[in-house]
Design a protein around this motif. Sequence first.
Motif, PDB file in Angstrom:
ATOM      1  N   LEU A  53      48.725  34.285  43.992  1.00 40.09           N
ATOM      2  CA  LEU A  53      48.687  33.627  42.690  1.00 40.09           C
ATOM      3  C   LEU A  53      47.509  34.121  41.861  1.00 40.09           C
ATOM      4  O   LEU A  53      47.631  34.341  40.651  1.00 40.09           O
ATOM      5  N   ALA A  54      46.362  34.301  42.505  1.00 40.18           N
ATOM      6  CA  ALA A  54      45.185  34.804  41.790  1.00 40.18           C
ATOM      7  C   ALA A  54      45.438  36.209  41.271  1.00 40.18           C
ATOM      8  O   ALA A  54      45.026  36.558  40.152  1.00 40.18           O
ATOM      9  N   ARG A  55      46.128  37.021  42.060  1.00 39.79           N
ATOM     10  CA  ARG A  55      46.409  38.385  41.624  1.00 39.79           C
ATOM     11  C   ARG A  55      47.399  38.400  40.463  1.00 39.79           C
ATOM     12  O   ARG A  55      47.261  39.188  39.533  1.00 39.79           O
ATOM     13  N   VAL A  56      48.429  37.549  40.540  1.00 29.41           N
ATOM     14  CA  VAL A  56      49.380  37.460  39.434  1.00 29.41           C
ATOM     15  C   VAL A  56      48.656  37.047  38.164  1.00 29.41           C
ATOM     16  O   VAL A  56      48.822  37.658  37.095  1.00 29.41           O
ATOM     17  N   ARG A  57      47.831  36.024  38.271  1.00 28.60           N
ATOM     18  CA  ARG A  57      47.084  35.547  37.113  1.00 28.60           C
ATOM     19  C   ARG A  57      46.134  36.626  36.588  1.00 28.60           C
ATOM     20  O   ARG A  57      46.018  36.851  35.379  1.00 28.60           O
ATOM     21  N   GLY A  58      45.459  37.315  37.515  1.00 28.01           N
ATOM     22  CA  GLY A  58      44.509  38.348  37.108  1.00 28.01           C
ATOM     23  C   GLY A  58      45.171  39.519  36.419  1.00 28.01           C
ATOM     24  O   GLY A  58      44.669  40.029  35.408  1.00 28.01           O
ATOM     25  N   MET A  59      46.322  39.969  36.944  1.00 25.97           N
ATOM     26  CA  MET A  59      47.007  41.101  36.325  1.00 25.97           C
ATOM     27  C   MET A  59      47.575  40.738  34.958  1.00 25.97           C
ATOM     28  O   MET A  59      47.545  41.556  34.017  1.00 25.97           O
ATOM     29  N   LEU A  98      58.430  40.560  33.286  1.00 27.80           N
ATOM     30  CA  LEU A  98      57.044  40.944  33.559  1.00 27.80           C
ATOM     31  C   LEU A  98      56.494  40.157  34.742  1.00 27.80           C
ATOM     32  O   LEU A  98      55.802  40.712  35.606  1.00 27.80           O
ATOM     33  N   LEU A  99      56.807  38.866  34.791  1.00 22.20           N
ATOM     34  CA  LEU A  99      56.311  38.023  35.880  1.00 22.20           C
ATOM     35  C   LEU A  99      56.854  38.496  37.225  1.00 22.20           C
ATOM     36  O   LEU A  99      56.111  38.548  38.217  1.00 22.20           O
ATOM     37  N   GLN A 100      58.123  38.843  37.286  1.00 25.69           N
ATOM     38  CA  GLN A 100      58.708  39.344  38.526  1.00 25.69           C
ATOM     39  C   GLN A 100      58.025  40.634  38.975  1.00 25.69           C
ATOM     40  O   GLN A 100      57.738  40.823  40.164  1.00 25.69           O
ATOM     41  N   HIS A 101      57.764  41.516  38.015  1.00 20.03           N
ATOM     42  CA  HIS A 101      57.130  42.796  38.343  1.00 20.03           C
ATOM     43  C   HIS A 101      55.722  42.581  38.886  1.00 20.03           C
ATOM     44  O   HIS A 101      55.346  43.164  39.911  1.00 20.03           O
ATOM     45  N   VAL A 102      54.948  41.744  38.222  1.00 21.86           N
ATOM     46  CA  VAL A 102      53.573  41.490  38.646  1.00 21.86           C
ATOM     47  C   VAL A 102      53.552  40.799  40.011  1.00 21.86           C
ATOM     48  O   VAL A 102      52.727  41.120  40.874  1.00 21.86           O
ATOM     49  N   HIS A 103      54.471  39.863  40.212  1.00 21.63           N
ATOM     50  CA  HIS A 103      54.554  39.178  41.501  1.00 21.63           C
ATOM     51  C   HIS A 103      54.872  40.175  42.615  1.00 21.63           C
ATOM     52  O   HIS A 103      54.285  40.111  43.713  1.00 21.63           O
ATOM     53  N   ALA A 104      55.783  41.105  42.351  1.00 24.95           N
ATOM     54  CA  ALA A 104      56.131  42.119  43.347  1.00 24.95           C
ATOM     55  C   ALA A 104      54.934  42.997  43.685  1.00 24.95           C
ATOM     56  O   ALA A 104      54.712  43.347  44.852  1.00 24.95           O
TER      57      ALA A 104
END
Length: 219
Positions: A53-59, A98-104
Amino acid sequence: MTDQAAFQADLPGAEAALRRELARGDAVGAAALPVLRHLVAAEETALLSEEVLARVRGMLADVASQVLDGLIGDTDRGMHAPDDVGLLTRTFLQDERLLQHVHALALEWQLTETLQESMALDPVSPPLLQRLLQDEQLGEPARRFLKSQAQWCQAQRRMALPLAELPLNVLQSAIESLRKLVGADAALSARVSDVEARVRRIEPKFPVAWIWPCSCATG
């Protein structure tokens, strides 16, 4: 011959089963997006992986800062108001593609670190790539891939996501979300077009692929 004929006869059933499983996976992934969006937006959460979650938020915040760089001009990112970064981050959080890509990407990096810790696999140069570097024909593209992989690892450690590294359909989706945000403001709309044109002019690096399954299978 009998085994081969039986295998050929069973192909339609196998393909149908595979299609059902893929459709089920897509449905599960789509259903998880609202939960993921809520957890990323929340200030505190103990569900899922806090690191992911932190990485998703950070990206997403990094993408927002880059967009502000383009809208306002090339300035020190420390000059961007936190409210502006937060507004764009929340806007991109509503962008499912975009959210799916960042989560992946976050999950891929988590897997990368897990394999490095558990199997001592080099995240930049796994066994398959090491062998390709010695190949006369594939050595040069392998070296370019090695450079790209090293840059990707560095970006992931910083929770960064260069706009130029976004797949075209993801970039287009992010731009559309940005256009909806600026609305009818002609000046901002023109700057959004400038940002898009600038990103599209950047030559993408050698594409980063899913190298871990290959490295594990051939290590």
